[in-house]
Design a protein around this motif. Sequence first.
Motif, short mmCIF file in Angstrom:
data_model
loop_
_atom_site.label_atom_id
_atom_site.label_comp_id
_atom_site.label_asym_id
_atom_site.label_seq_id
_atom_site.Cartn_x
_atom_site.Cartn_y
_atom_site.Cartn_z
N TYR A 16 67.11 31.84 114.49
CA TYR A 16 66.78 30.68 113.67
C TYR A 16 67.07 29.35 114.38
CZ TYR A 16 66.88 34.37 110.17
OH TYR A 16 66.65 35.54 109.46
N SER A 17 67.27 29.37 115.69
CA SER A 17 67.76 28.20 116.40
C SER A 17 66.68 27.16 116.71
CB SER A 17 68.44 28.62 117.71
OG SER A 17 67.52 29.32 118.55
N THR A 18 65.41 27.45 116.39
CA THR A 18 64.38 26.44 116.57
C THR A 18 64.35 25.53 115.35
OG1 THR A 18 62.72 27.93 115.63
CG2 THR A 18 62.97 27.93 118.03
N PRO A 19 64.08 24.24 115.52
CA PRO A 19 64.16 23.31 114.39
C PRO A 19 63.05 23.53 113.36
CG PRO A 19 64.37 22.15 116.47
CD PRO A 19 63.91 23.53 116.80
N GLY A 20 63.41 23.34 112.08
CA GLY A 20 62.47 23.27 110.99
C GLY A 20 61.83 24.58 110.61
N PHE A 21 60.89 24.49 109.67
CA PHE A 21 60.02 25.61 109.30
C PHE A 21 58.81 25.52 110.22
CE2 PHE A 21 61.26 25.78 104.47
CZ PHE A 21 62.47 26.36 104.80
N GLY A 62 58.67 24.21 112.95
CA GLY A 62 58.70 22.87 113.50
C GLY A 62 58.64 21.76 112.48
N ALA A 63 58.28 22.06 111.24
CA ALA A 63 58.19 21.04 110.20
C ALA A 63 59.56 20.80 109.57
CB ALA A 63 57.20 21.47 109.12
N MET A 64 59.92 19.53 109.39
CA MET A 64 61.20 19.17 108.80
C MET A 64 61.16 19.35 107.28
SD MET A 64 63.13 18.25 111.39
CE MET A 64 62.30 19.65 112.20
N ILE A 65 62.23 19.91 106.73
CA ILE A 65 62.33 20.12 105.29
C ILE A 65 62.70 18.81 104.61
CG2 ILE A 65 63.42 21.46 103.46
CD1 ILE A 65 64.30 23.45 105.72
N ASP A 66 61.88 18.41 103.66
CA ASP A 66 62.10 17.18 102.88
C ASP A 66 62.37 17.60 101.44
OD1 ASP A 66 62.16 14.63 101.87
OD2 ASP A 66 59.99 14.34 101.94
N PRO A 67 63.64 17.60 100.99
CA PRO A 67 63.97 18.19 99.69
C PRO A 67 63.91 17.22 98.52
CG PRO A 67 65.98 17.63 100.83
CD PRO A 67 64.85 17.20 101.74
N LEU A 68 63.64 17.79 97.36
CA LEU A 68 63.70 17.07 96.09
C LEU A 68 64.41 17.99 95.11
CD1 LEU A 68 62.90 14.70 94.23
CD2 LEU A 68 60.74 15.90 93.81
N PHE A 69 65.55 17.55 94.56
CA PHE A 69 66.37 18.39 93.71
C PHE A 69 66.13 18.07 92.23
CE2 PHE A 69 69.03 20.79 96.51
CZ PHE A 69 68.92 20.11 97.72
N VAL A 70 66.07 19.15 91.43
CA VAL A 70 65.84 19.05 89.99
C VAL A 70 66.89 19.90 89.28
CG1 VAL A 70 64.24 19.60 88.11
CG2 VAL A 70 63.37 18.63 90.26
N ASP A 71 67.39 19.41 88.17
CA ASP A 71 68.42 20.10 87.39
C ASP A 71 67.77 21.20 86.55
OD1 ASP A 71 70.64 20.88 85.96
OD2 ASP A 71 71.16 18.85 85.28
N GLU A 72 68.23 22.43 86.73
CA GLU A 72 67.74 23.55 85.92
C GLU A 72 68.23 23.46 84.48
OE1 GLU A 72 67.76 28.47 85.96
OE2 GLU A 72 68.39 27.37 87.75
N ASN A 73 69.28 22.69 84.25
CA ASN A 73 69.83 22.54 82.91
C ASN A 73 68.95 21.57 82.11
OD1 ASN A 73 71.62 22.75 80.74
ND2 ASN A 73 72.84 21.01 81.45
N SER A 74 67.77 22.05 81.77
CA SER A 74 66.77 21.23 81.10
C SER A 74 66.09 22.06 80.02
CB SER A 74 65.72 20.75 82.11
OG SER A 74 64.59 20.20 81.47
N LYS A 75 65.71 21.41 78.95
CA LYS A 75 64.97 22.09 77.89
C LYS A 75 63.46 22.06 78.15
CE LYS A 75 68.45 21.24 74.31
NZ LYS A 75 68.74 20.63 72.99
N GLN A 76 63.07 21.43 79.26
CA GLN A 76 61.65 21.31 79.59
C GLN A 76 61.38 21.89 80.98
OE1 GLN A 76 59.90 17.39 78.02
NE2 GLN A 76 62.03 16.84 78.48
#
Length: 433
Positions: A77-82, A84-98
């Motif tokens: 796994y020593s090559t960068p990224g997926f 070569g593509a860099m991971i750009d994350p967005l986090f969402v709370d699972e503790n949601s009623k929607q």
Amino acid sequence: MKNKTSRMRAVLTTTTAAAMAATFSFGAAQAQDSESVKVGFVTFLSGGAAGPFGVPARNAAELMIESINSGSVPGQYSTPGFAGAMIDPLFVDENSKQKNADFQRLVQKDEVDMVVGYISSGSCKAIAPEAEKLEMLTILFDCGTPQIFEEIVTDPEYTFRTGGHATMDNVAAARYLQQTGTSIDSIAGINQNYAWGQDSWRDFSASIVQLDPASEVATEQFPKIYAGQYGSEISALLTNTPDVIHSSFWGGDMEAFIIQGQGRGVFERSSVVLTTGETAMHRLGAQMPDGTIIGARGPHGDLAPDSELNTWFRAAYFDRFGTLPTYPSYKMAQALLGVKAAADKAGSVERDAVIDALTGLEWEGPSGMVSMALANGHQAIQDTAYGTYKYDRENGKATLVDIIRFDAECVNPPAGVNSIDWINGGFEGASCD
């Protein structure tokens, strides 16, 4: 996927109650003008499941994203990224009623390229059909109910689960009791009253019947999830005095049951099996009763095998967060390495290329080898393990003794066979060395 300049947001990682209720953001500078892949991450960032489950999973995501992007994961796994593509994350709370609306927003408004997430089986039951409908590559990293691919999405195209489901946990628990010589003449269960708890008890009790047909169910208790108080259920367990008590409680429910049950002598009168107990053993320390049988929903945490990758992961996680990773952390790392292995194999982060490469894939995680062997290559199996808790009071350390490992083919159904049918059929085709 998209070419863009991105900068991951700064993160404040803490386990305080205030932080668990806060909005989490993530940060580390990314390479300029490089291809990136936008990934939506969904896990509990607030509520009772955040501390023992959601935050450790989110922490592992933070660590793995930075390590994958920089190419600092060891071995293959020593090559960068997926690819070569860099991971750009967005986090969402699972503790949601929607939950469905949150998922739709990730896909349609935030335009993520894939989603990695979900701890609760209730969440996964809702999201798996939505992922197929919206044709969104979705990696379920944890939730356990076998229903996902056996009943709900029986011919998946876009949905994957990179960890084993609950049948593995409960067949292995039953086999552990048998192999350690624990009496199973009478059993009882205390499990949350929704898919995860119901399926876990179903598979465990059915497995016990196969191993000891004379065994009897003394009582089965199904309190509401997040109930927090278990006085009447504990009274029923004490009244019936079973040889074994099984619980798939997780998060705050499990920790509350441990503390309340220990105070009333439950753990002294019966052998107690906690299929998710590994998440609490270091948090509770001396409060966890010696002799409790502990699972980790796979060979994770203190049950993980020795390897270069496991040694690196434990050290990197501890250095960053000041605590050892528990199984939610391992399962998040396992999911991200599975996606990286698939993208690298395909040489692309294009959706269909990743799907083709991930289907039926085998890869190594910090917990050992993972094989996408079920659900037409969309459901993982792996070896698993159980151990017995013992607190080292001299050194103030939580430990597991009498660890027994089970091959994946011993505790998972064969491809094309539903879990409960396999158990009721006497585990036909199981390979147990």
